[in-house]
Structures are given as C-alpha cells and as structure tokens.
Design a protein around this motif. Structure first.
Motif, PDB file in Angstrom:
ATOM      1  N   GLU A  37     -28.580   8.313 -17.762  1.00  0.00           N
ATOM      2  CA  GLU A  37     -29.210   7.150 -17.110  1.00  0.00           C
ATOM      3  C   GLU A  37     -28.739   5.845 -17.754  1.00  0.00           C
ATOM      4  O   GLU A  37     -28.584   4.831 -17.060  1.00  0.00           O
ATOM      5  N   VAL A  38     -28.492   5.867 -19.056  1.00  0.00           N
ATOM      6  CA  VAL A  38     -27.911   4.689 -19.717  1.00  0.00           C
ATOM      7  C   VAL A  38     -26.514   4.454 -19.149  1.00  0.00           C
ATOM      8  O   VAL A  38     -26.133   3.323 -18.861  1.00  0.00           O
ATOM      9  N   LYS A  39     -25.765   5.527 -18.946  1.00  0.00           N
ATOM     10  CA  LYS A  39     -24.429   5.419 -18.341  1.00  0.00           C
ATOM     11  C   LYS A  39     -24.521   4.767 -16.961  1.00  0.00           C
ATOM     12  O   LYS A  39     -23.714   3.907 -16.620  1.00  0.00           O
ATOM     13  N   LYS A  40     -25.512   5.150 -16.164  1.00  0.00           N
ATOM     14  CA  LYS A  40     -25.680   4.559 -14.831  1.00  0.00           C
ATOM     15  C   LYS A  40     -25.949   3.058 -14.930  1.00  0.00           C
ATOM     16  O   LYS A  40     -25.462   2.279 -14.111  1.00  0.00           O
ATOM     17  N   LEU A  41     -26.727   2.658 -15.940  1.00  0.00           N
ATOM     18  CA  LEU A  41     -26.985   1.222 -16.133  1.00  0.00           C
ATOM     19  C   LEU A  41     -25.677   0.498 -16.452  1.00  0.00           C
ATOM     20  O   LEU A  41     -25.409  -0.585 -15.925  1.00  0.00           O
ATOM     21  N   VAL A  42     -24.876   1.100 -17.321  1.00  0.00           N
ATOM     22  CA  VAL A  42     -23.588   0.503 -17.680  1.00  0.00           C
ATOM     23  C   VAL A  42     -22.690   0.432 -16.452  1.00  0.00           C
ATOM     24  O   VAL A  42     -22.059  -0.593 -16.192  1.00  0.00           O
ATOM     25  N   MET A  43     -22.651   1.514 -15.677  1.00  0.00           N
ATOM     26  CA  MET A  43     -21.813   1.549 -14.471  1.00  0.00           C
ATOM     27  C   MET A  43     -22.264   0.494 -13.459  1.00  0.00           C
ATOM     28  O   MET A  43     -21.453  -0.040 -12.714  1.00  0.00           O
ATOM     29  N   GLY A  44     -23.540   0.173 -13.460  1.00  0.00           N
ATOM     30  CA  GLY A  44     -24.081  -0.848 -12.578  1.00  0.00           C
ATOM     31  C   GLY A  44     -23.992  -2.248 -13.163  1.00  0.00           C
ATOM     32  O   GLY A  44     -24.583  -3.186 -12.651  1.00  0.00           O
ATOM     33  N   SER A  45     -23.269  -2.386 -14.273  1.00  0.00           N
ATOM     34  CA  SER A  45     -23.067  -3.678 -14.961  1.00  0.00           C
ATOM     35  C   SER A  45     -24.372  -4.310 -15.428  1.00  0.00           C
ATOM     36  O   SER A  45     -24.489  -5.537 -15.506  1.00  0.00           O
ATOM     37  N   GLN A  46     -25.357  -3.504 -15.727  1.00  0.00           N
ATOM     38  CA  GLN A  46     -26.641  -3.997 -16.237  1.00  0.00           C
ATOM     39  C   GLN A  46     -26.476  -4.326 -17.730  1.00  0.00           C
ATOM     40  O   GLN A  46     -26.174  -3.443 -18.525  1.00  0.00           O
ATOM     41  N   PRO A  47     -26.660  -5.588 -18.112  1.00  0.00           N
ATOM     42  CA  PRO A  47     -26.575  -5.917 -19.542  1.00  0.00           C
ATOM     43  C   PRO A  47     -27.688  -5.183 -20.294  1.00  0.00           C
ATOM     44  O   PRO A  47     -28.841  -5.204 -19.878  1.00  0.00           O
ATOM     45  N   LEU A  48     -27.318  -4.524 -21.379  1.00  0.00           N
ATOM     46  CA  LEU A  48     -28.335  -3.803 -22.136  1.00  0.00           C
ATOM     47  C   LEU A  48     -28.031  -3.829 -23.619  1.00  0.00           C
ATOM     48  O   LEU A  48     -26.910  -4.087 -24.040  1.00  0.00           O
ATOM     49  N   VAL A  49     -29.065  -3.566 -24.374  1.00  0.00           N
ATOM     50  CA  VAL A  49     -28.949  -3.413 -25.824  1.00  0.00           C
ATOM     51  C   VAL A  49     -29.808  -2.218 -26.199  1.00  0.00           C
ATOM     52  O   VAL A  49     -30.893  -2.026 -25.651  1.00  0.00           O
TER      53      VAL A  49
END
Length: 177
Positions: A37-49
């Motif tokens: 799910e973190v990968k999906k956020l990255v794939m969706g260009s969601q900035p995260l920390v």
C-alpha cells in the motif's frame, strides 16, 4: 466583490508511522497499511514520509529501499547484477557525491520524456498507435534526442564539478615557498 482563484497547493505530505512490531500506520486514514500500500502511494505520486513511531526518526529511505528490494526479487528486475555491482562500487569512492545527483537528473529527464509521450499519445487512435510502434517516428527521435542532450548536459556538469574539486584539492596540496 473579489473572486478567489483556486489555489494550486502542493498536496500535504502523508505521514506513515513505523512501529517496533514492523507495522506501518497511516496517520491520514488512521489504519495500518502494508508495504504494497505504501508502494501504491508512491506510484500515485503521493508525497510521504515514514517516521519511527517512538523516536520520530525519518525511515523513508529504508522503506523505499525495501520496496525496491521486493520488486527486484520478484518478476522482472529493473537493475542487472552489473548495474547493482557498479552502484555498490560508488560507495566510499570519490565519485559517490556525484553519482546520486547524476542518476537523479537522468531519471527526471526520462520521467519528463515519458510524461510528454503519454500526453501526446492521448490523442492517438489505435491505427496511429500501430503506425507509431511499427516505425521510428520523428516525435520519438526528437524526444530521445532531447533525453540524450539532457543526459549529456548532466554529464558535462558532473565533469565540471569534478574538475573544480580536483583543482581545489591540488591547490590545497601545493607547498608554498
């Protein structure tokens, strides 16, 4: 009466907390999430920390590397063994400070080229797509030319930085009489 323009605000950085039991907690959704799910956020260009829940230490890099490791272990790897060996050789090498920015700029140039291709392909019919894929189109040649030019410019900048650092190093080693 004034009308407000819609703001083009940057999306807020999503905070993921990592607990000692290795679980990841998404503070936006108040739920535990998986690495995929973190990968999906990255794939969706969601900035995260990703932060350690106890210490607050930034663990983002290690989580991203973990995702890359899982991707490399599965299906079709992105990196060859030779490419990985070369990356390892740069650690501790004088070139280490240059290779990261060089790779980053080249990746960004490639991403930009891909985005242009995607945007231009939206208006293409299946027949045009077929023609495009069956021959080298001038558009593709132009975009690849731009990518090669950007890559060359990054390499030239890298060489200039190395030359300046070498001159500084040699200048500090010269014995003054």
């Amino acid at each position: 009466m004034q009308t407000k323009k819609p703001s083009a605000e940057k999306p807020a950085q999503r905070v993921i907390k990592k607990y000692p039991n290795r679980r990841l907690y998404d503070t936006d959704t108040s739920t535990y999430i998986t690495l995929s799910e973190v990968k999906k956020l990255v794939m969706g260009s969601q900035p995260l920390v990703v932060r350690d829940a106890k210490t607050g230490e930034d663990l983002t890099r290690s989580i991203l590397l973990q995702i890359i490791l899982e991707e490399e272990a599965g299906g079709a790897p992105l990196f060859t063994e030779q490419a990985l060996a070369n990356i390892i050789r740069f650690y501790g090498n004088t070139m280490q400070s240059f290779i990261g920015p060089y790779l980053e700029k080249n990746m960004q140039a490639f991403v930009d080229m891909q985005a242009k291709m995607t945007e231009q392909s939206k208006s293409m019919s299946p027949e045009l797509w077929s023609q495009f894929l069956s021959m080298q189109s001038p558009m593709m040649q132009g975009m690849m030319g731009n990518y090669v030019e950007q890559s060359k410019n990054v390499f030239v900048q890298l060489q200039e930085q190395m030359q300046k650092q070498t001159e500084q190093l040699l200048g500090s080693l010269v014995v003054k009489r």
